[in-house]
Design a protein around this motif. Structure first.
Motif, PDB file in Angstrom:
ATOM      1  N   UNK A 198       0.454  -1.441   0.179  1.00  0.00           N
ATOM      2  CA  UNK A 198       0.042   0.562  -0.076  1.00  0.00           C
ATOM      3  C   UNK A 198       0.900   1.201   0.153  1.00  0.00           C
ATOM      4  N   UNK A 199       0.467   1.869  -1.067  1.00  0.00           N
ATOM      5  CA  UNK A 199       1.552   3.407  -1.021  1.00  0.00           C
ATOM      6  C   UNK A 199       1.487   4.101   0.461  1.00  0.00           C
ATOM      7  N   UNK A 200       3.110   4.977   0.279  1.00  0.00           N
ATOM      8  CA  UNK A 200       2.296   5.552   1.930  1.00  0.00           C
ATOM      9  C   UNK A 200       1.702   6.719   1.706  1.00  0.00           C
ATOM     10  N   UNK A 201       2.103   7.540   0.488  1.00  0.00           N
ATOM     11  CA  UNK A 201       1.714   8.993  -0.149  1.00  0.00           C
ATOM     12  C   UNK A 201       1.207   8.907  -1.536  1.00  0.00           C
ATOM     13  N   UNK A 202       0.931  10.722  -1.352  1.00  0.00           N
ATOM     14  CA  UNK A 202       0.556  10.798  -3.151  1.00  0.00           C
ATOM     15  C   UNK A 202       1.663  10.479  -3.773  1.00  0.00           C
ATOM     16  N   UNK A 203       3.199  10.448  -3.671  1.00  0.00           N
ATOM     17  CA  UNK A 203       3.839  11.076  -4.109  1.00  0.00           C
ATOM     18  C   UNK A 203       4.297   9.229  -4.836  1.00  0.00           C
ATOM     19  N   UNK A 204       3.808   8.335  -4.300  1.00  0.00           N
ATOM     20  CA  UNK A 204       4.126   7.100  -5.066  1.00  0.00           C
ATOM     21  C   UNK A 204       3.656   7.160  -6.320  1.00  0.00           C
ATOM     22  N   UNK A 205       2.345   7.646  -6.560  1.00  0.00           N
ATOM     23  CA  UNK A 205       1.701   7.275  -7.871  1.00  0.00           C
ATOM     24  C   UNK A 205       2.236   8.193  -8.562  1.00  0.00           C
ATOM     25  N   UNK A 206       3.113   9.197  -8.666  1.00  0.00           N
ATOM     26  CA  UNK A 206       4.051  10.318  -9.513  1.00  0.00           C
ATOM     27  C   UNK A 206       4.807   9.815 -10.018  1.00  0.00           C
ATOM     28  N   UNK A 207       5.839   8.890  -8.985  1.00  0.00           N
ATOM     29  CA  UNK A 207       6.765   8.711  -9.313  1.00  0.00           C
ATOM     30  C   UNK A 207       6.937   7.580 -11.123  1.00  0.00           C
ATOM     31  N   UNK A 208       5.843   6.509  -9.865  1.00  0.00           N
ATOM     32  CA  UNK A 208       5.521   5.049 -10.419  1.00  0.00           C
ATOM     33  C   UNK A 208       4.969   5.678 -11.813  1.00  0.00           C
ATOM     34  N   UNK A 209       4.157   6.925 -11.794  1.00  0.00           N
ATOM     35  CA  UNK A 209       3.645   7.194 -13.251  1.00  0.00           C
ATOM     36  C   UNK A 209       4.846   7.089 -14.448  1.00  0.00           C
ATOM     37  N   UNK A 265       8.572   7.707  -2.079  1.00  0.00           N
ATOM     38  CA  UNK A 265       9.359   7.424  -3.536  1.00  0.00           C
ATOM     39  C   UNK A 265      10.463   6.465  -3.322  1.00  0.00           C
ATOM     40  N   UNK A 266      10.826   5.651  -1.873  1.00  0.00           N
ATOM     41  CA  UNK A 266      11.376   5.250  -1.726  1.00  0.00           C
ATOM     42  C   UNK A 266      11.102   3.754  -1.952  1.00  0.00           C
ATOM     43  N   UNK A 267       9.489   3.570  -1.578  1.00  0.00           N
ATOM     44  CA  UNK A 267       8.601   2.679  -2.454  1.00  0.00           C
ATOM     45  C   UNK A 267       8.915   2.311  -3.798  1.00  0.00           C
ATOM     46  N   UNK A 268       8.491   2.485  -4.898  1.00  0.00           N
ATOM     47  CA  UNK A 268       8.591   2.791  -6.104  1.00  0.00           C
ATOM     48  C   UNK A 268       9.468   2.429  -5.867  1.00  0.00           C
ATOM     49  N   UNK A 269      11.064   2.661  -5.746  1.00  0.00           N
ATOM     50  CA  UNK A 269      12.291   2.283  -6.417  1.00  0.00           C
ATOM     51  C   UNK A 269      12.319   1.019  -5.562  1.00  0.00           C
TER      52      UNK A 269
END
Length: 85
Positions: free
Chosen positions: A1-12, A56-60
């Motif tokens: 589960x993403x911890x912030x909306x930033x996750x979606x920005x970088x994933x995109x 962002x760390x989650x995405x990376x």
């Protein structure tokens, strides 16, 4: 589960093949006939400065599977702090 909306920005960003090709080209990596995301990820690691809560760390770490260092004086989310890499 993403911890912030930033996750979606970088994933995109990493879903856009044209953008990844441009980044690879700027770094001098030939992507002709190859997966640009795979090539880029084999040429680096991640640094997330100001990482808290850690989207962002989650995405990376999770999606891109690259070694990542997360820096922030604040506390990272527990889901992020326990990531390998």
């Amino acid at each position: 589960t993403p911890v912030s909306r930033a996750y979606y920005k970088l994933a995109q960003v990493f879903e856009d093949e044209n953008l990844l090709d441009k980044i690879a080209s700027l770094r001098g990596i030939d992507t002709s006939g190859k997966d640009s995301k795979h090539l880029l990820l084999n040429h680096g690691s991640g640094l997330d400065v100001g990482a808290s809560p850690g989207g962002w760390t989650q995405v990376l770490c999770n999606q891109l599977c690259i070694p990542t260092v997360a820096l922030d004086p604040a506390v990272l989310a527990k889901r992020v702090d326990s990531l390998a890499g």
